[in-house]
Design a protein around this motif. Sequence first.
Motif, PDB file in Angstrom:
ATOM      1  N   ASP A 272       0.834  -1.199   0.000  1.00  0.00           N
ATOM      2  CA  ASP A 272       0.000   0.000   0.000  1.00  0.00           C
ATOM      3  C   ASP A 272       0.864   1.243   0.000  1.00  0.00           C
ATOM      4  O   ASP A 272       1.982   1.246   0.524  1.00  0.00           O
ATOM      5  N   ASP A 273       0.353   2.331  -0.602  1.00  0.00           N
ATOM      6  CA  ASP A 273       1.052   3.605  -0.545  1.00  0.00           C
ATOM      7  C   ASP A 273       1.118   4.038   0.915  1.00  0.00           C
ATOM      8  O   ASP A 273       0.124   4.031   1.628  1.00  0.00           O
ATOM      9  N   SER A 274       2.316   4.420   1.377  1.00  0.00           N
ATOM     10  CA  SER A 274       2.479   4.759   2.782  1.00  0.00           C
ATOM     11  C   SER A 274       1.600   5.921   3.206  1.00  0.00           C
ATOM     12  O   SER A 274       1.274   6.068   4.367  1.00  0.00           O
ATOM     13  N   SER A 275       1.202   6.775   2.228  1.00  0.00           N
ATOM     14  CA  SER A 275       0.394   7.942   2.579  1.00  0.00           C
ATOM     15  C   SER A 275      -1.006   7.566   3.026  1.00  0.00           C
ATOM     16  O   SER A 275      -1.678   8.339   3.697  1.00  0.00           O
ATOM     17  N   VAL A 276      -1.443   6.367   2.657  1.00  0.00           N
ATOM     18  CA  VAL A 276      -2.799   5.960   3.032  1.00  0.00           C
ATOM     19  C   VAL A 276      -2.785   4.937   4.166  1.00  0.00           C
ATOM     20  O   VAL A 276      -3.835   4.457   4.564  1.00  0.00           O
ATOM     21  N   ILE A 277      -1.623   4.586   4.679  1.00  0.00           N
ATOM     22  CA  ILE A 277      -1.540   3.657   5.810  1.00  0.00           C
ATOM     23  C   ILE A 277      -1.743   4.437   7.097  1.00  0.00           C
ATOM     24  O   ILE A 277      -1.014   5.389   7.387  1.00  0.00           O
ATOM     25  N   GLU A 278      -2.755   4.066   7.848  1.00  0.00           N
ATOM     26  CA  GLU A 278      -3.017   4.737   9.126  1.00  0.00           C
ATOM     27  C   GLU A 278      -2.065   4.188  10.185  1.00  0.00           C
ATOM     28  O   GLU A 278      -2.021   2.985  10.426  1.00  0.00           O
ATOM     29  N   GLU A 284       2.289   7.662  15.397  1.00  0.00           N
ATOM     30  CA  GLU A 284       2.456   8.944  14.718  1.00  0.00           C
ATOM     31  C   GLU A 284       3.277   9.911  15.570  1.00  0.00           C
ATOM     32  O   GLU A 284       4.172  10.603  15.066  1.00  0.00           O
ATOM     33  N   ARG A 300       9.234   7.163   7.938  1.00  0.00           N
ATOM     34  CA  ARG A 300       7.888   7.001   7.391  1.00  0.00           C
ATOM     35  C   ARG A 300       7.523   5.522   7.274  1.00  0.00           C
ATOM     36  O   ARG A 300       8.381   4.653   7.158  1.00  0.00           O
ATOM     37  N   ARG A 303       5.243  -0.106   4.603  1.00  0.00           N
ATOM     38  CA  ARG A 303       4.306  -1.194   4.313  1.00  0.00           C
ATOM     39  C   ARG A 303       3.688  -1.691   5.610  1.00  0.00           C
ATOM     40  O   ARG A 303       4.152  -1.357   6.700  1.00  0.00           O
ATOM     41  N   GLN A 340       3.700  -2.858  11.054  1.00  0.00           N
ATOM     42  CA  GLN A 340       3.996  -1.804  10.093  1.00  0.00           C
ATOM     43  C   GLN A 340       5.507  -1.629  10.003  1.00  0.00           C
ATOM     44  O   GLN A 340       6.197  -1.564  11.017  1.00  0.00           O
TER      45      GLN A 340
END
Length: 365
Positions: A272-278, A284, A300, A303, A340
Motif C-alpha cells: 500500500d502507498d504509505s500515505s494511506v496507511i493509518e 504517529e 515514514r 508497508r 507496520q
Amino acid sequence: MPLFSATLGFCSTSFFFHSSTPSTFPKCPYNCSVSNSINNTDSGILHRPLVTPLDPDHLAIRQARRSSDWKAANAYKESSIIYNGRVEEYNTGGLLIRFFTILGFLPFPQFSPSHASKEPHKSIQDIAKALVGSILSVKVIVADEDNRKLIFSEKEAAWSKFSGRVKVGDIFEARVGSVEDYGAFVHLRFPDGLYRLTGLVHISEVSWDLVHDVRDILTEGDKLRVKVINVDREKSRIKLSIKQLEEDPLLETLDKVIPQDDSAYSDSLSDDDSSVIEPLPGLETILEELHKEDGIFDARISRQGFEKRVVSPDLQLWLSNAPPSNQRFTLLARAGRQVQEIHLTTSLDQEGIKRALQRVLERVP
C-alpha cells in the motif's frame, strides 16, 4: 591492695604492694630507673618513688626506628607493594594493623568483600572481632608522618591480586553488596568460592526497561549473574551489566517476523502507498519525535501486514539486526497482529539509532 602507677615518657609501669610492707619494684621494660625506697610514716602516707627519665640514647634509637618505619610506609605506598600485617585490635570504624613499630588503620569501607560475603548474617563488628590476630594482605594508601596517619586498603590489595583474571565479556556469579540511587555495587564470586572484587551495575544496565528506582529490582544480598562490560585498570573499576545477559527486546532480526525474500514479503505485507496507511495508535507521535533527533532525516511507514500470532496488544518497536545501508534502516511497529514497517533515512549507526529511539520513548507518554 593499693595500686600505684609511675608514668614518664613512653613508660607506664604499675606496681602492687601492701601499704604496711616495703616492696621491691619490678624492673621497667624501658629501662627507667625506679627507686626501691618507700617511706611508710606513722600516718600511713605513701611517698612517690623517684623515676628518672629514659636514657637519651635509648630515646634517639626509638625515634630513629619510628622515622625509618614511616619511610618504609611511604615506600610501600609509592611502589604499591602488598603488605601482610597482623590485626592487633578493632574499633567502631575498622581494624588496627601492625606495621613494624607503627599501628595503621584499615577502615571498614576498605575491607575486601570476601569477609562479609562469607558470613553475610554477621555484623561488621563481629567480623572485625574475629579477625583480631589474623594476617591480612593490604596496601598502604595514606602514609602521613606529620599527622600520624597510616591507612591501609584490603580492597586495593585484592585488586592487584585478582583483577588480571577479569576480562570484558566474562560472566560471573555475584552478590549484591549495596544499592544506591545510581546503581548497585556487586561482589564477584571467583572459582575458589570467595567474593574477591566489587563492580558497579549502573542503573542503565539493570534492565532493558526504564528503571526509576534500583531498589525496586535489587536488594542487598541478592544473588545474580552479571556480565563484565568494562575494566578500568588505572582507576581500579569494573562496570557490570545484568540486562546484557538477556536479548535486547528492541533488537529483532526481521527474519523472525517477516521473511526477507520478496515473495514472502508479498504474502505478509501489502504494498500500500504509505500515505494511506493509518499509523498504529501512538506511532504517529513517535515518528514526529524521531524527526527531531539529530542524524535522522526521515521516518515514514512503508508497508504493513498481519501476523498469525499476537505478540502484544500494546505498541512495540523492534530494530533490525542488519546495519544501516545507504543511510536506510528498518524498524517494525507491532500491536496485536498488525505490523507496520518503518524506513528511516539516517546518518546514525545501529547503536546511535537505538539510543535515539530510547530517548524518544522516554519523551513520549
